[in-house]
Design a protein around this motif. Structure first.
Motif, PDB file in Angstrom:
ATOM      1  N   ALA A  56      -5.405 -22.690 -18.807  1.00 55.05           N
ATOM      2  CA  ALA A  56      -5.175 -22.114 -17.482  1.00 55.05           C
ATOM      3  C   ALA A  56      -5.951 -20.822 -17.344  1.00 55.05           C
ATOM      4  CB  ALA A  56      -3.679 -21.853 -17.261  1.00 55.05           C
ATOM      5  N   VAL A  57      -6.270 -20.477 -16.104  1.00 57.58           N
ATOM      6  CA  VAL A  57      -6.834 -19.169 -15.799  1.00 57.58           C
ATOM      7  C   VAL A  57      -5.819 -18.401 -14.966  1.00 57.58           C
ATOM      8  CG1 VAL A  57      -9.252 -19.850 -15.931  1.00 57.58           C
ATOM      9  CG2 VAL A  57      -8.048 -20.062 -13.751  1.00 57.58           C
ATOM     10  N   TRP A  58      -5.686 -17.138 -15.276  1.00 52.11           N
ATOM     11  CA  TRP A  58      -4.823 -16.231 -14.518  1.00 52.11           C
ATOM     12  C   TRP A  58      -5.742 -15.255 -13.790  1.00 52.11           C
ATOM     13  CZ3 TRP A  58      -2.117 -11.809 -17.683  1.00 52.11           C
ATOM     14  CH2 TRP A  58      -1.709 -10.782 -16.809  1.00 52.11           C
ATOM     15  N   LEU A  59      -5.658 -15.256 -12.459  1.00 52.20           N
ATOM     16  CA  LEU A  59      -6.494 -14.396 -11.638  1.00 52.20           C
ATOM     17  C   LEU A  59      -5.738 -13.130 -11.263  1.00 52.20           C
ATOM     18  CD1 LEU A  59      -7.968 -17.014  -9.116  1.00 52.20           C
ATOM     19  CD2 LEU A  59      -8.886 -16.327 -11.346  1.00 52.20           C
ATOM     20  N   SER A  60      -6.304 -11.984 -11.591  1.00 52.50           N
ATOM     21  CA  SER A  60      -5.765 -10.725 -11.092  1.00 52.50           C
ATOM     22  C   SER A  60      -5.975 -10.669  -9.583  1.00 52.50           C
ATOM     23  CB  SER A  60      -6.451  -9.551 -11.784  1.00 52.50           C
ATOM     24  OG  SER A  60      -6.060  -9.467 -13.141  1.00 52.50           O
ATOM     25  N   PRO A  61      -5.306  -9.730  -8.875  1.00 48.31           N
ATOM     26  CA  PRO A  61      -5.308  -9.762  -7.411  1.00 48.31           C
ATOM     27  C   PRO A  61      -6.694  -9.806  -6.767  1.00 48.31           C
ATOM     28  CG  PRO A  61      -3.613  -8.271  -8.155  1.00 48.31           C
ATOM     29  CD  PRO A  61      -4.378  -8.704  -9.389  1.00 48.31           C
ATOM     30  N   PHE A  62      -6.789 -10.651  -5.749  1.00 45.42           N
ATOM     31  CA  PHE A  62      -7.996 -10.779  -4.928  1.00 45.42           C
ATOM     32  C   PHE A  62      -7.646 -10.548  -3.459  1.00 45.42           C
ATOM     33  CE2 PHE A  62      -6.111 -14.876  -6.025  1.00 45.42           C
ATOM     34  CZ  PHE A  62      -5.733 -15.349  -4.779  1.00 45.42           C
ATOM     35  N   TYR A  63      -6.472  -9.940  -3.223  1.00 46.74           N
ATOM     36  CA  TYR A  63      -5.979  -9.714  -1.870  1.00 46.74           C
ATOM     37  C   TYR A  63      -6.577  -8.435  -1.276  1.00 46.74           C
ATOM     38  CZ  TYR A  63      -2.463 -12.381  -4.490  1.00 46.74           C
ATOM     39  OH  TYR A  63      -1.836 -13.271  -5.326  1.00 46.74           O
ATOM     40  N   PRO A  64      -6.557  -8.281   0.045  1.00 45.84           N
ATOM     41  CA  PRO A  64      -7.050  -7.041   0.651  1.00 45.84           C
ATOM     42  C   PRO A  64      -6.295  -5.823   0.120  1.00 45.84           C
ATOM     43  CG  PRO A  64      -6.800  -8.744   2.317  1.00 45.84           C
ATOM     44  CD  PRO A  64      -6.188  -9.290   1.063  1.00 45.84           C
ATOM     45  N   SER A  65      -7.043  -4.763  -0.149  1.00 48.26           N
ATOM     46  CA  SER A  65      -6.468  -3.571  -0.765  1.00 48.26           C
ATOM     47  C   SER A  65      -7.393  -2.388  -0.557  1.00 48.26           C
ATOM     48  CB  SER A  65      -6.264  -3.806  -2.270  1.00 48.26           C
ATOM     49  OG  SER A  65      -6.007  -2.602  -2.957  1.00 48.26           O
ATOM     50  N   PRO A  66      -6.838  -1.184  -0.383  1.00 45.17           N
ATOM     51  CA  PRO A  66      -7.682   0.009  -0.335  1.00 45.17           C
ATOM     52  C   PRO A  66      -8.132   0.465  -1.719  1.00 45.17           C
ATOM     53  CG  PRO A  66      -5.393   0.614   0.007  1.00 45.17           C
ATOM     54  CD  PRO A  66      -5.440  -0.892  -0.015  1.00 45.17           C
ATOM     55  N   ASP A  67      -7.692  -0.229  -2.751  1.00 46.45           N
ATOM     56  CA  ASP A  67      -8.146  -0.004  -4.129  1.00 46.45           C
ATOM     57  C   ASP A  67      -7.752   1.352  -4.702  1.00 46.45           C
ATOM     58  OD1 ASP A  67      -9.159  -2.496  -4.511  1.00 46.45           O
ATOM     59  OD2 ASP A  67     -11.265  -1.943  -4.251  1.00 46.45           O
ATOM     60  N   LYS A  68      -6.637   1.880  -4.272  1.00 52.64           N
ATOM     61  CA  LYS A  68      -6.145   3.088  -4.953  1.00 52.64           C
ATOM     62  C   LYS A  68      -5.709   2.738  -6.377  1.00 52.64           C
ATOM     63  CE  LYS A  68      -6.794   5.836  -1.479  1.00 52.64           C
ATOM     64  NZ  LYS A  68      -5.675   6.393  -0.710  1.00 52.64           N
ATOM     65  N   ASP A  69      -5.199   1.491  -6.540  1.00 56.97           N
ATOM     66  CA  ASP A  69      -4.867   0.976  -7.870  1.00 56.97           C
ATOM     67  C   ASP A  69      -5.584  -0.344  -8.118  1.00 56.97           C
ATOM     68  OD1 ASP A  69      -3.675   0.973 -10.380  1.00 56.97           O
ATOM     69  OD2 ASP A  69      -1.881  -0.056  -9.682  1.00 56.97           O
ATOM     70  N   PHE A  70      -6.746  -0.488  -7.524  1.00 52.14           N
ATOM     71  CA  PHE A  70      -7.663  -1.599  -7.770  1.00 52.14           C
ATOM     72  C   PHE A  70      -6.995  -2.969  -7.695  1.00 52.14           C
ATOM     73  CE2 PHE A  70      -9.702   2.168  -9.308  1.00 52.14           C
ATOM     74  CZ  PHE A  70     -10.935   2.044  -8.698  1.00 52.14           C
ATOM     75  N   GLY A  71      -6.417  -3.235  -6.517  1.00 51.16           N
ATOM     76  CA  GLY A  71      -5.893  -4.554  -6.216  1.00 51.16           C
ATOM     77  C   GLY A  71      -4.397  -4.691  -6.312  1.00 51.16           C
ATOM     78  N   TYR A  72      -3.739  -3.789  -7.005  1.00 51.12           N
ATOM     79  CA  TYR A  72      -2.283  -3.866  -7.112  1.00 51.12           C
ATOM     80  C   TYR A  72      -1.591  -3.033  -6.029  1.00 51.12           C
ATOM     81  CZ  TYR A  72      -2.664  -6.651 -11.280  1.00 51.12           C
ATOM     82  OH  TYR A  72      -2.945  -7.685 -12.140  1.00 51.12           O
ATOM     83  N   ASP A  73      -2.354  -2.518  -5.107  1.00 51.64           N
ATOM     84  CA  ASP A  73      -1.835  -1.893  -3.886  1.00 51.64           C
ATOM     85  C   ASP A  73      -2.345  -2.749  -2.728  1.00 51.64           C
ATOM     86  OD1 ASP A  73      -4.395  -0.983  -4.747  1.00 51.64           O
ATOM     87  OD2 ASP A  73      -4.361   0.632  -3.277  1.00 51.64           O
ATOM     88  N   ILE A  74      -1.515  -3.654  -2.265  1.00 54.60           N
ATOM     89  CA  ILE A  74      -1.946  -4.751  -1.397  1.00 54.60           C
ATOM     90  C   ILE A  74      -1.555  -4.480   0.051  1.00 54.60           C
ATOM     91  CG2 ILE A  74      -1.707  -7.233  -0.978  1.00 54.60           C
ATOM     92  CD1 ILE A  74      -1.005  -7.491  -3.994  1.00 54.60           C
ATOM     93  N   THR A  75      -2.465  -4.814   0.966  1.00 55.44           N
ATOM     94  CA  THR A  75      -2.172  -4.663   2.392  1.00 55.44           C
ATOM     95  C   THR A  75      -1.882  -5.998   3.080  1.00 55.44           C
ATOM     96  OG1 THR A  75      -4.545  -4.740   2.903  1.00 55.44           O
ATOM     97  CG2 THR A  75      -3.547  -2.563   2.620  1.00 55.44           C
ATOM     98  N   ARG A  76      -2.425  -7.103   2.553  1.00 51.22           N
ATOM     99  CA  ARG A  76      -2.187  -8.428   3.154  1.00 51.22           C
ATOM    100  C   ARG A  76      -2.053  -9.432   2.007  1.00 51.22           C
ATOM    101  NH1 ARG A  76      -3.944  -8.690   8.508  1.00 51.22           N
ATOM    102  NH2 ARG A  76      -2.751 -10.631   8.604  1.00 51.22           N
ATOM    103  N   HIS A  77      -0.829  -9.875   1.736  1.00 47.76           N
ATOM    104  CA  HIS A  77      -0.587 -10.724   0.579  1.00 47.76           C
ATOM    105  C   HIS A  77      -1.023 -12.177   0.780  1.00 47.76           C
ATOM    106  CE1 HIS A  77       2.024  -7.296  -0.366  1.00 47.76           C
ATOM    107  NE2 HIS A  77       1.933  -7.676  -1.613  1.00 47.76           N
ATOM    108  N   CYS A  78      -1.217 -12.589   1.996  1.00 52.21           N
ATOM    109  CA  CYS A  78      -1.560 -13.986   2.262  1.00 52.21           C
ATOM    110  C   CYS A  78      -3.028 -14.169   2.645  1.00 52.21           C
ATOM    111  CB  CYS A  78      -0.659 -14.545   3.361  1.00 52.21           C
ATOM    112  SG  CYS A  78       1.075 -14.663   2.880  1.00 52.21           S
ATOM    113  N   HIS A  79      -3.857 -13.182   2.313  1.00 54.32           N
ATOM    114  CA  HIS A  79      -5.273 -13.231   2.665  1.00 54.32           C
ATOM    115  C   HIS A  79      -6.138 -12.968   1.432  1.00 54.32           C
ATOM    116  CE1 HIS A  79      -3.296 -12.654   6.527  1.00 54.32           C
ATOM    117  NE2 HIS A  79      -4.408 -13.003   7.136  1.00 54.32           N
ATOM    118  N   VAL A  80      -7.386 -13.374   1.544  1.00 51.91           N
ATOM    119  CA  VAL A  80      -8.399 -13.058   0.534  1.00 51.91           C
ATOM    120  C   VAL A  80      -9.192 -11.856   1.031  1.00 51.91           C
ATOM    121  CG1 VAL A  80     -10.499 -13.863  -0.618  1.00 51.91           C
ATOM    122  CG2 VAL A  80      -8.578 -15.442  -0.267  1.00 51.91           C
ATOM    123  N   ASP A  81      -9.362 -10.868   0.169  1.00 49.76           N
ATOM    124  CA  ASP A  81     -10.193  -9.713   0.526  1.00 49.76           C
ATOM    125  C   ASP A  81     -11.620 -10.202   0.774  1.00 49.76           C
ATOM    126  OD1 ASP A  81     -11.854  -7.373   0.392  1.00 49.76           O
ATOM    127  OD2 ASP A  81     -10.244  -6.335  -0.652  1.00 49.76           O
TER     128      ASP A  81
END
Length: 542
Positions: A56-81
């Motif tokens: 299996a592959v585990w993907l770290s967040p690819f959701y929209p984010s202002p990147d204050k914590d590089f993807g773990y601060d998410i603005t839209r959980h159901c979208h792809v950045d």
């Protein structure tokens, strides 16, 4: 030593004994020249990943984010950045992984959002709006000070003042990561909409971030001080005041376990086939493993211990024994590295080790992983024997690394762009400036250089991971720790399944010994003849 675990049975799920490969999208492969990795880059290299022998592959967040914590601060959980691609790119990635026989796991960050999320923007307007109690808002003490002594992961108060509401909001991480109020059923319902979204796109599993943080003491009691001599309560160095507290009231409360049981039921009903969680509170990690996994809870979890432990036989035995006491090894993911931890060779190779010795240690680490009961997980690049990158202060992007410089190292050293070849940007990008600088000590260990060398670290990992896939006793068998001697640097394991028994011997130090070797069919060995330091032998008993 006699520590045993239960082996898997017939009809077991796909994830039993699985090897999980974590991909950090922004650092894997850039196909657009932006300097940032993307989803098409991952898809392009999935043949390489499948060739490692992972499940299996585990993907770290690819959701929209202002990147204050590089993807773990998410603005839209159901979208792809858009920087990473499109929803179609994500679907293509999942489909290709499935064609290659791999499952796809994505990050589920339920605990908090970005402060730029529209939920929080509405919540902070006043105390009466529809989302007023979607986050954790608390009145100040009568003197205006923060509600209690709770510290966040950066050693600062978990509370930030909002002058409009005249209240503090809580954040266990950066102030830009406000904590959601998971006691509000409307919040839970809204948060779980993303599950249907991504499972409908073919995603197989979910990794739940910061699970222990979901609930805290309703009475807001102060945390007691930690004993600085007790390793069980100091998950980070004392350079971070977070380690000065025993975090008994700000996380890991009993409501978490009840919430997890309900959550697991919901995601299973939605079609999720595997869940595993991060248990990042070291002082209570194994009891938490028992509360949050097995039965009606998450399928599995990982704790910080393995990613912080030194290369001592007793550490493997201690972790196995602790897990078995509270749960079972079937509930454990042996995560040797992830996006938050130091590289394996940087932790385990002796100080001053040369390249040859570091390569031996990397291969040894994989050999041990191959023989452990439970699931195994590692971060992209471990299969190349990569070290932590050496970044100067002015090159850092990670807020942790910046906050605690020069102590602690931060997380940038492991998030270095993946080295594919010997070109100036290591094949990570052909156009833009990489989001983190490419360093020679990492780039020279690239895939192209190692691919054709049978003696390389890469090919050793390929061989060993495939052995685990193809040997039922190594993937599913009950494990016994036969010996774990730190003085001799000797670790001996036995795996047994359905009449098949495999024994493995490892030398974890350069100590003059001639250990007795098991007799039978040699499945893999570091070399012929006597067992050399940092070597191994894996034998199917006759």
């Amino acid at each position: 030593m006699g520590q045993k675990s239960d082996g898997g049975g017939a009809g077991r799920p796909w994830w039993h004994g699985a090897a999980i490969y974590q991909i950090y999208p922004r650092s894997f492969l850039d196909t657009t020249g932006s300097g940032l990795g993307d989803l098409p880059g991952i898809t392009r290299k999935l043949d390489y990943v499948a060739g490692l022998g992972v499940d299996a592959v585990w993907l770290s967040p690819f959701y929209p984010s202002p990147d204050k914590d590089f993807g773990y601060d998410i603005t839209r959980h159901c979208h792809v950045d858009p920087r990473f691609g499109t929803m179609d790119d994500l679907v293509a990635l999942v489909e290709r992984a499935h064609e290659l026989g791999m499952k796809v796991i994505i990050d589920a960050v339920l605990n908090h959002t970005s402060d730029q999320h529209f939920w929080f923007k509405e919540s902070r307007l006043d105390r009466t709006n529809p989302k007023a109690d979607w986050y954790q808002w608390v009145d100040p003490k009568p003197d205006g000070t923060v509600p209690n002594n709770w510290l966040n992961r950066y050693g600062a108060p978990q509370w930030t003042w909002c002058p409009v509401r005249e209240q503090y909001y809580r954040h266990q991480y950066l102030p830009s990561q406000p904590a959601l109020n998971l006691s509000n059923p409307d919040v839970v319902e809204a948060r779980l909409k993303f599950v249907d979204k991504w499972l409908d796109r073919g995603v197989d599993g979910l990794r739940f971030d910061a699970v222990a943080e979901y609930y805290a003491d309703e009475g807001l009691r102060d945390n007691p001080p930690a004993d600085p001599d007790d390793d069980e309560v100091t998950p980070v160095g004392r350079f971070n005041p977070f380690a000065w507290q025993k975090h008994v009231h700000d996380c890991n409360g009993e409501p978490v376990a009840k919430f997890v049981a309900g959550l697991q039921d919901q995601v299973e009903c939605a079609g999720c086939t595997f869940t595993f969680s991060e248990i990042d509170v070291r002082w209570d990690a194994y009891r938490s493993l028992g509360r949050y996994t097995g039965g009606k809870e998450f399928n599995a979890a990982y704790t910080p211990d393995f990613m912080a432990s030194s290369l001592l036989p007793s550490n493997f035995a201690r972790i196995a024994e602790s897990v078995e006491r509270e749960s079972s090894l079937r509930s454990l993911v042996w995560a040797v590295t992830n996006h938050d931890a130091s590289r394996m060779v940087s932790r385990w190779a002796p100080q001053g080790a040369d390249d040859e010795l570091k390569a031996k240690v990397s291969k040894l680490g994989c050999a041990i992983l191959t023989c452990l009961d439970g699931q195994i997980s590692f971060f992209q690049g471990e299969e190349l024997g990569l070290p932590d990158a050496d970044y100067a202060y002015e090159e850092l992007k990670d807020p942790q690394g910046i906050a605690f410089w020069p102590m602690g190292g931060g997380r940038d050293p492991i998030r270095h762009p993946f080295p594919w070849d010997g070109t100036p940007m290591a094949g990570f990008t052909t156009g833009g400036t990489p989001w983190l600088p490419v360093k020679e000590e990492v780039a020279r260990l690239n895939v192209a250089t190692q691919d054709g060398d049978e003696a390389s670290v890469l090919n050793a990992w390929r061989r060993l991971l495939r052995l685990r896939q193809e040997t039922p006793a190594l993937r599913y068998g009950a494990m016994t720790v036969l010996d774990a001697d730190d003085a001799l640097g000797l670790l001996r394991l036995r795996r047994e399944h359905d009449g098949e028994a495999v024994e493995a011997v490892f030398r974890l130090a350069d100590v003059e010994i001639a250990p007795e070797l098991p007799e039978g069919e040699v499945l893999d060995a570091s070399a012929e003849g006597p067992l050399e330091p940092f070597g191994w032998r894996i034998v199917r008993l006759g």
